[in-house]
Design a protein around this motif. Structure first.
Motif, mmCIF file in Angstrom:
data_model
loop_
_atom_site.group_PDB
_atom_site.id
_atom_site.type_symbol
_atom_site.label_atom_id
_atom_site.label_comp_id
_atom_site.label_asym_id
_atom_site.label_seq_id
_atom_site.Cartn_x
_atom_site.Cartn_y
_atom_site.Cartn_z
ATOM 1 N N GLU A 411 0.975 -1.689 -0.053
ATOM 2 C CA GLU A 411 -0.280 0.388 0.161
ATOM 3 C C GLU A 411 0.484 1.004 0.278
ATOM 4 O O GLU A 411 0.613 1.959 -0.448
ATOM 5 C CB GLU A 411 -0.577 -0.302 1.240
ATOM 6 N N GLN A 412 1.535 1.819 0.589
ATOM 7 C CA GLN A 412 3.205 2.539 0.494
ATOM 8 C C GLN A 412 3.616 2.354 -1.180
ATOM 9 O O GLN A 412 3.798 3.758 -1.193
ATOM 10 C CB GLN A 412 3.725 1.762 1.877
ATOM 11 N N ALA A 413 3.849 1.254 -1.103
ATOM 12 C CA ALA A 413 4.409 1.316 -2.703
ATOM 13 C C ALA A 413 3.813 2.492 -3.981
ATOM 14 O O ALA A 413 4.485 2.887 -4.214
ATOM 15 C CB ALA A 413 4.672 0.263 -3.311
ATOM 16 N N THR A 414 3.185 1.877 -3.559
ATOM 17 C CA THR A 414 1.560 2.331 -4.702
ATOM 18 C C THR A 414 1.574 3.734 -4.032
ATOM 19 O O THR A 414 1.119 4.640 -4.618
ATOM 20 C CB THR A 414 -0.005 2.138 -4.184
ATOM 21 N N ALA A 415 0.940 4.433 -2.574
ATOM 22 C CA ALA A 415 1.451 6.169 -2.282
ATOM 23 C C ALA A 415 1.978 6.552 -2.975
ATOM 24 O O ALA A 415 2.369 7.387 -3.614
ATOM 25 C CB ALA A 415 1.018 6.169 -1.053
ATOM 26 N N VAL A 416 3.198 6.127 -2.911
ATOM 27 C CA VAL A 416 4.597 6.574 -3.375
ATOM 28 C C VAL A 416 4.677 6.008 -5.028
ATOM 29 O O VAL A 416 5.171 7.708 -5.146
ATOM 30 C CB VAL A 416 5.951 5.383 -2.817
ATOM 31 N N LEU A 417 4.476 5.916 -5.612
ATOM 32 C CA LEU A 417 4.290 5.670 -6.410
ATOM 33 C C LEU A 417 3.029 6.753 -7.519
ATOM 34 O O LEU A 417 2.954 7.240 -8.147
ATOM 35 C CB LEU A 417 3.663 4.742 -7.901
ATOM 36 N N ASP A 418 2.062 6.333 -6.866
ATOM 37 C CA ASP A 418 1.192 7.670 -7.051
ATOM 38 C C ASP A 418 1.728 9.241 -6.942
ATOM 39 O O ASP A 418 1.366 10.204 -7.640
ATOM 40 C CB ASP A 418 -0.302 7.425 -5.951
#
Length: 453
Positions: A411-418
């Motif tokens: 979930e954090q990886a997705t937030a970083v990429l977004d």
């Protein structure tokens, strides 16, 4: 506070210029600033925070030492804390090295460990020359700087470091790596090359400050053969790549290479200052006090480091970094397809770089577009505005670097990429030249009027 810092501190300060925030609390991936804003930290203390900020196992290890009444300053005396750290460290090393190794505790910064490694191989071999690579970064003290890519010290022989995107031979791929290896071998074997027999070769398995450039595994194995055949100690700088960062516990494990010396710092201290070199016992030619330092015995760092090494090992965070890193690289490469300003996406594990370029500035003889440091700065600032902390690196400071903690969740990886995708789009729009007013499309005279409000 920021104004007072700018008035009182040296002009040499770096991160404080590009990241004008005042951290007051932190946990895991997240930093909270004095202004109440929260940031996702993908700098991680330049790779120091393998477990992120204030991980419970690290805090507990530090607290245990503090509560025990143990001395915090012991020079290089033996202590239970040091013994536990050394045992855990040796348990993570490549087996062939661990079975016949010595460890030297250095001053608390990685650059001092580099100095120790260079001094060690010169002492052991009786030679003074050094082989290093273009794009290298080994620290900021005199000897470490001399071995880094920006140095002009002619006593260090500079060798080509292979890379696909900006290959020094203009071919890239496996052929470019073979040419780089051939150049090295030819230089060492040519009696008219002007290169004296070197004391050692120092190399990064992934160049970090040089632009997040992974060394090809076959090339690393070739360097090992070249050095072994000529009795040249191979020194691998794992200061930033170690402790699971690249998808294996140590980056050399990708190639199966066992070096003669490993330089270790950053994450081995569990967020506190600690640096060591580990080397084959045959090189242990030190005289007592040959490389000393008042703060070699940082007990809190050793305790935090033991906890970090064990946690990464027991929870297989290196393997996790490899899987998640591949996923992040895949999404970034998909993003690159829609943004011509992204020249290259590369990395290994959770050590990732995005090189930004100016596609409109490429000349007829350019194999790839020139780097765009101005765009990289803009992306960094747009990231910060969205609560994402990233670092810049590379030859022209045009590579956006991601070094999240190994505890990063999906979930954090997705937030970083977004957030990164939004920042990239915003910076690209701001840097895209607008057509002259006379050429801009205008609405037809018969167009319906817009809202009157």
């Amino acid at each position: 506070m920021l104004r007072r810092q700018s008035l009182r501190e040296s002009a040499a300060r770096t991160y404080a210029r590009s990241l004008p925030i005042v951290p007051v609390r932190a946990r895991g991936l997240t930093i909270e600033g004095a202004d109440g804003r929260r940031y996702l930290d993908c700098l991680s203390g330049a790779g120091t925070l393998a477990l992120g900020h204030n991980h419970p196992v690290v805090l507990e290890a530090i607290k245990k030492v503090l509560d025990s009444g143990a001395p915090l300053h012991v020079l290089d005396l033996a202590t239970p804390v040091k013994d536990a750290f050394t045992s855990e460290l040796f348990a993570t090393l490549p087996g062939e090295l661990a079975d016949n190794a010595r460890v030297q505790f250095c001053g608390p910064a990685g650059t001092d460990a580099v100095e120790a490694a260079l001094k060690l191989v010169r002492t052991a071999t009786g030679r003074n020359g050094l082989l290093a690579f273009t794009g290298a970064y080994h620290g900021m003290t005199a000897g470490a700087l001399a071995a880094s890519g920006g140095a002009t010290d002619v006593r260090v022989t500079r060798l080509p470091y292979p890379q696909d995107y900006r290959c020094p031979f203009g071919v890239g791929g496996a052929r470019g790596a073979r040419l780089a290896a051939h150049w090295t071998q030819n230089l060492l074997d040519d009696p008219k090359s002007g290169v004296a027999a070197p004391a050692g070769m120092i190399v990064e398995a992934v160049q970090g400050e040089g632009g997040v450039i992974p060394a090809p595994d076959d090339w690393m194995r070739r360097m090992r053969r070249i050095t072994a055949d000529r009795s040249i100690p191979l020194v691998v700088d794992e200061v930033q790549t170690g402790v699971g960062r690249t998808g294996t516990f140590w980056a050399v494990e990708h190639s199966g290479v066992v070096p003669d010396v490993m330089v270790l710092s950053k994450a081995i201290g569990g967020s506190l200052p600690l640096a060591v070199i580990v080397y084959r016992s045959e090189l242990d030619a030190w005289e007592p006090g040959a490389h000393a330092g008042t703060f070699r015995g940082n007990q809190l760092a050793m305790a935090a480091g033991t906890a970090t090494l064990a946690y990464v090992r027991e929870n297989k965070l290196a393997e996790r970094a490899g899987v998640l890193g591949d996923r992040i690289l895949g999404r970034l490469r998909g993003l690159a397809a829609a943004h011509p300003c992204v020249g290259d996406v590369r990395g290994r594990g959770l050590m990732i770089g995005v090189e930004l370029v100016d596609p409109d500035a490429a000349g007829p003889d350019d194999l790839v577009p020139p780097a765009s440091p101005a765009l990289a700065v803009a992306v960094q600032q747009e990231c910060l505005a969205r609560g994402l902390i990233v670092e810049l690196g590379g030859r022209h400071s045009a590579v956006v670097r991601l070094l999240p903690p190994l505890t990063l969740t999906d979930e954090q990886a997705t937030a970083v990429l977004d957030r990164f995708a939004d920042a990239l789009a915003a910076a690209e729009r701001a840097h895209t030249p607008q057509p002259p007013a006379s050429r801009r499309a205008t609405a037809p005279a018969t167009a319906a009027p817009g809202p009157s409000h």
